[in-house]
Design a protein around this motif. Structure first.
Motif, mmCIF file in Angstrom:
data_model
loop_
_atom_site.group_PDB
_atom_site.id
_atom_site.type_symbol
_atom_site.label_atom_id
_atom_site.label_comp_id
_atom_site.label_asym_id
_atom_site.label_seq_id
_atom_site.Cartn_x
_atom_site.Cartn_y
_atom_site.Cartn_z
ATOM 1 N N LEU A 139 5.629 -4.666 7.354
ATOM 2 C CA LEU A 139 4.419 -3.954 6.940
ATOM 3 C C LEU A 139 4.692 -2.471 6.691
ATOM 4 O O LEU A 139 4.296 -1.914 5.658
ATOM 5 N N VAL A 140 5.369 -1.826 7.625
ATOM 6 C CA VAL A 140 5.666 -0.405 7.469
ATOM 7 C C VAL A 140 6.686 -0.187 6.361
ATOM 8 O O VAL A 140 6.578 0.754 5.567
ATOM 9 N N GLY A 141 7.671 -1.075 6.284
ATOM 10 C CA GLY A 141 8.721 -0.933 5.276
ATOM 11 C C GLY A 141 8.189 -1.055 3.858
ATOM 12 O O GLY A 141 8.509 -0.225 2.989
ATOM 13 N N ILE A 142 7.362 -2.068 3.573
ATOM 14 C CA ILE A 142 6.844 -2.250 2.222
ATOM 15 C C ILE A 142 5.828 -1.169 1.874
ATOM 16 O O ILE A 142 5.739 -0.717 0.723
ATOM 17 N N THR A 143 5.060 -0.713 2.866
ATOM 18 C CA THR A 143 4.142 0.403 2.637
ATOM 19 C C THR A 143 4.905 1.619 2.140
ATOM 20 O O THR A 143 4.519 2.269 1.154
ATOM 21 N N ASN A 144 6.014 1.936 2.791
ATOM 22 C CA ASN A 144 6.818 3.088 2.381
ATOM 23 C C ASN A 144 7.590 2.827 1.095
ATOM 24 O O ASN A 144 7.834 3.746 0.314
ATOM 25 N N ALA A 145 7.973 1.558 0.864
ATOM 26 C CA ALA A 145 8.711 1.231 -0.356
ATOM 27 C C ALA A 145 7.869 1.542 -1.594
ATOM 28 O O ALA A 145 8.368 2.108 -2.580
ATOM 29 N N PHE A 146 6.590 1.195 -1.572
ATOM 30 C CA PHE A 146 5.728 1.501 -2.719
ATOM 31 C C PHE A 146 5.441 2.994 -2.804
ATOM 32 O O PHE A 146 5.265 3.533 -3.908
ATOM 33 N N ASN A 147 5.401 3.671 -1.671
ATOM 34 C CA ASN A 147 5.241 5.119 -1.691
ATOM 35 C C ASN A 147 6.472 5.780 -2.316
ATOM 36 O O ASN A 147 6.356 6.723 -3.105
ATOM 37 N N PHE A 148 7.647 5.264 -1.974
ATOM 38 C CA PHE A 148 8.896 5.798 -2.524
ATOM 39 C C PHE A 148 8.993 5.556 -4.031
ATOM 40 O O PHE A 148 9.405 6.432 -4.792
ATOM 41 N N VAL A 149 8.648 4.327 -4.461
ATOM 42 C CA VAL A 149 8.886 3.952 -5.856
ATOM 43 C C VAL A 149 7.877 4.587 -6.801
ATOM 44 O O VAL A 149 8.068 4.561 -8.022
ATOM 45 N N GLY A 154 2.664 5.183 -13.937
ATOM 46 C CA GLY A 154 2.511 3.769 -14.226
ATOM 47 C C GLY A 154 3.491 2.847 -13.537
ATOM 48 O O GLY A 154 3.339 1.622 -13.612
ATOM 49 N N LEU A 155 4.483 3.391 -12.839
ATOM 50 C CA LEU A 155 5.539 2.553 -12.283
ATOM 51 C C LEU A 155 5.050 1.715 -11.106
ATOM 52 O O LEU A 155 5.151 0.481 -11.115
ATOM 53 N N ALA A 156 4.515 2.359 -10.078
ATOM 54 C CA ALA A 156 4.121 1.635 -8.863
ATOM 55 C C ALA A 156 2.972 0.677 -9.125
ATOM 56 O O ALA A 156 2.983 -0.472 -8.660
ATOM 57 N N VAL A 157 1.971 1.121 -9.878
ATOM 58 C CA VAL A 157 0.824 0.253 -10.125
ATOM 59 C C VAL A 157 1.221 -0.935 -11.001
ATOM 60 O O VAL A 157 0.699 -2.052 -10.854
ATOM 61 N N GLY A 158 2.175 -0.733 -11.897
ATOM 62 C CA GLY A 158 2.679 -1.841 -12.705
ATOM 63 C C GLY A 158 3.442 -2.850 -11.875
ATOM 64 O O GLY A 158 3.259 -4.067 -12.019
ATOM 65 N N LEU A 159 4.289 -2.363 -10.981
ATOM 66 C CA LEU A 159 5.038 -3.258 -10.089
ATOM 67 C C LEU A 159 4.089 -4.034 -9.180
ATOM 68 O O LEU A 159 4.286 -5.228 -8.928
ATOM 69 N N ALA A 160 3.058 -3.355 -8.680
ATOM 70 C CA ALA A 160 2.084 -4.018 -7.812
ATOM 71 C C ALA A 160 1.332 -5.107 -8.574
ATOM 72 O O ALA A 160 1.090 -6.202 -8.041
ATOM 73 N N GLY A 161 0.950 -4.814 -9.812
ATOM 74 C CA GLY A 161 0.246 -5.801 -10.615
ATOM 75 C C GLY A 161 1.095 -7.034 -10.890
ATOM 76 O O GLY A 161 0.603 -8.165 -10.860
ATOM 77 N N ILE A 162 2.388 -6.822 -11.136
ATOM 78 C CA ILE A 162 3.302 -7.944 -11.366
ATOM 79 C C ILE A 162 3.432 -8.794 -10.110
ATOM 80 O O ILE A 162 3.352 -10.033 -10.158
ATOM 81 N N SER A 163 3.643 -8.152 -8.972
ATOM 82 C CA SER A 163 3.753 -8.890 -7.706
ATOM 83 C C SER A 163 2.472 -9.671 -7.411
ATOM 84 O O SER A 163 2.516 -10.843 -7.029
ATOM 85 N N ALA A 164 1.335 -9.010 -7.592
ATOM 86 C CA ALA A 164 0.060 -9.675 -7.341
ATOM 87 C C ALA A 164 -0.135 -10.864 -8.275
ATOM 88 O O ALA A 164 -0.693 -11.895 -7.878
ATOM 89 N N GLY A 165 0.338 -10.727 -9.518
ATOM 90 C CA GLY A 165 0.224 -11.824 -10.467
ATOM 91 C C GLY A 165 1.000 -13.057 -10.025
ATOM 92 O O GLY A 165 0.511 -14.191 -10.120
#
Length: 340
Positions: A139-149, A154-165
């Protein structure tokens, strides 16, 4: 359930497109603006609203409230505890909290989620403490991973949308209709916010948005339960679905530790920055990372059809390939530093 899913994507996209301009106005009114040059890595040309996370979270909550959150779904604790991460992020966007305070907020949210019963179940009950440790790390690791990336528009929100898809598709097949519906809403919200977050951006996600996305997707990865597959062939699936943010985090942490730099201090050393240094256009660098996320997701679900031995061997090969790529990128960075 397939048709309502597309209806939810449509509705969440429209809601996010409506809320996003309002969030920008609120940012200007309450001084939630990212000013160029306020930190060495902030090189954008004009002040940008830091309320992309507000638009994301509010869109998801509004659209998913009735079909998902009021149905007694295990996602309810995930959304509740994501609020803790979101609030810490909002305060950080406004007042720049220390790394330790931000980390404390993430730990509080993760511990609360585990206390509410949402945890990794890789080990038998006699080793429950291991499940708790893995859950905290995830939980902590992935939270920080998206903060880092979140290093480019458009990068993080695009990656999140792909994962959610991907989660939307496979949770539907697993019979988890509530999870599939929630992920559909998340896909739509990411699409709507992407419109104003992509280059040239009018709105940044801020720490509130990037950390919220990471925590939500980490929680979704725990709630998702593949049906008809052995745990030995499916345990790595959530890892691959958020593989690009994980790759970026490992690269940054390795590089900064090797240079004896503070891991938590922002810098221009992320995967995106390195690809631009190697000659890629900024938009193409973002596209490469989105394509990589699509390919890793496709690999993840292709492995589910294989025998556990082969699935784990291919997963190990992917990890090895990522490790080699990290070493190569670090080598190229050293060459650039030596010639500059």
């Amino acid at each position: 359930m397939t048709i309502p899913i597309f209806r939810l994507i449509f509705l969440a996209t429209i809601v996010a497109l409506i809320i996003s301009p309002i969030a920008i106005r609120l940012a200007r009114r309450f001084d939630f603006m990212d000013v160029p040059g306020s930190m060495p890595h902030k090189r954008h040309e004009y002040p940008v609203a830091l309320t992309g996370g507000w638009a994301l979270a509010l869109s998801v909550i509004l659209v998913s409230l009735k079909p998902v959150l009021l149905a007694g779904s295990p996602l309810v604790p995930v959304v509740l505890m994501s609020g803790v991460v979101f609030l810490f992020g909002v305060v950080d966007d406004r007042f720049s909290l220390s790394a330790m305070v931000k980390f404390s907020g993430q730990l509080i949210a993760a511990a609360g989620l585990i206390f509410l019963g949402v945890r990794v179940l890789l080990f038998p009950p006699s080793f429950a403490w291991l499940n708790i440790l893995v859950s905290l790390f995830w939980l902590v690791g992935i939270t920080n991973a998206f903060n880092f990336v979140d290093s480019m528009d458009g990068l993080a929100v695009g990656l999140a949308g792909i994962s959610a898809g991907f989660f939307m598709i496979v949770s539907q097949e697993a019979g988890q209709s509530d999870l599939s519906a929630f992920c559909a809403v998340l896909v739509g919200a990411c699409i709507g916010v992407y419109f104003l977050n992509a280059n040239p951006t009018r709105m940044f996600l801020g720490d509130s948005g990037s950390q919220w996305l990471g925590f939500i997707l980490a929680g979704v990865g725990i709630v998702y339960t593949p049906q008809g597959f052995l745990r030995s062939q499916s345990w790595f699936l959530p890892i691959l679905l958020v593989g690009v943010p994980i790759f970026d985090t490992v690269l940054v942490v390795y590089s900064r530790l090797r240079r004896k730099q503070a891991v938590y201090k922002a810098n221009l050393d992320h995967t995106y920055h390195r690809m631009v240094e190697l000659g890629l256009h900024r938009n193409r660098a973002v596209n490469v990372m989105h394509i990589a996320a699509l390919l890793m997701g496709s690999i993840a679900f292709s492995l589910l059809e294989m025998r556990p031995l082969w699935a784990n061997l291919i997963f190990a090969a992917v990890i090895l390939g990522c490790a080699v790529l990290i070493l190569w990128l670090e080598k190229q960075r050293r060459k650039i530093e030596e010639t500059s």
